[in-house]
Design a protein around this motif. Structure first.
Motif, PDB file in Angstrom:
ATOM      1  N   TRP A  39      24.209  18.174  14.775  1.00 60.90           N
ATOM      2  CA  TRP A  39      25.449  18.699  15.352  1.00 60.90           C
ATOM      3  C   TRP A  39      25.580  18.298  16.821  1.00 60.90           C
ATOM      4  O   TRP A  39      26.636  17.838  17.259  1.00 60.90           O
ATOM      5  N   TRP A  40      24.513  18.488  17.597  1.00 60.27           N
ATOM      6  CA  TRP A  40      24.564  18.156  19.023  1.00 60.27           C
ATOM      7  C   TRP A  40      24.763  16.656  19.236  1.00 60.27           C
ATOM      8  O   TRP A  40      25.487  16.255  20.143  1.00 60.27           O
ATOM      9  N   ALA A  41      24.134  15.849  18.412  1.00 62.61           N
ATOM     10  CA  ALA A  41      24.305  14.395  18.535  1.00 62.61           C
ATOM     11  C   ALA A  41      25.752  14.016  18.247  1.00 62.61           C
ATOM     12  O   ALA A  41      26.358  13.222  18.977  1.00 62.61           O
ATOM     13  N   TRP A  42      26.330  14.590  17.202  1.00 62.30           N
ATOM     14  CA  TRP A  42      27.722  14.300  16.867  1.00 62.30           C
ATOM     15  C   TRP A  42      28.669  14.801  17.957  1.00 62.30           C
ATOM     16  O   TRP A  42      29.603  14.092  18.365  1.00 62.30           O
ATOM     17  N   ALA A  43      28.440  16.026  18.425  1.00 60.01           N
ATOM     18  CA  ALA A  43      29.324  16.612  19.441  1.00 60.01           C
ATOM     19  C   ALA A  43      29.309  15.800  20.728  1.00 60.01           C
ATOM     20  O   ALA A  43      30.355  15.606  21.357  1.00 60.01           O
TER      21      ALA A  43
END
Length: 81
Positions: A39-43
């Motif tokens: 999630w953090w990588a995508w965000a």
């Protein structure tokens, strides 16, 4: 953030050997941490994080402007000179 919280709860339940989590595999218990990283990588890569930060900053700025206008009595009065 929710994934991180869920992962921490599952990790504590696994260490304390609370059923049914104690019987689950470690892969299942640690999966929310992997989802949080994804999630953090995508965000970060999609600009979602920066866009949300800019929205918060603009909202704070507008609140400050409205507060100052109200303090000097010009909020809502749009008279033409």
């Amino acid at each position: 953030m929710y994934f991180l919280g869920i992962g921490l709860v599952l990790l504590v339940l696994k260490f304390m050997e609370v059923e049914p989590v104690a019987a689950w595999s470690w892969l299942t218990v640690l999966a929310p941490f992997g989802l949080a990283v994804a999630w953090w990588a995508w965000a970060d890569s999609s600009g979602y994080t920066k866009r949300k930060a800019m929205e918060r900053e603009n909202a704070r700025k507008q609140e400050r402007i409205d507060k100052n206008r109200k303090a000097i009595g010009t909020l809502g009065s749009k008279k033409r000179r």
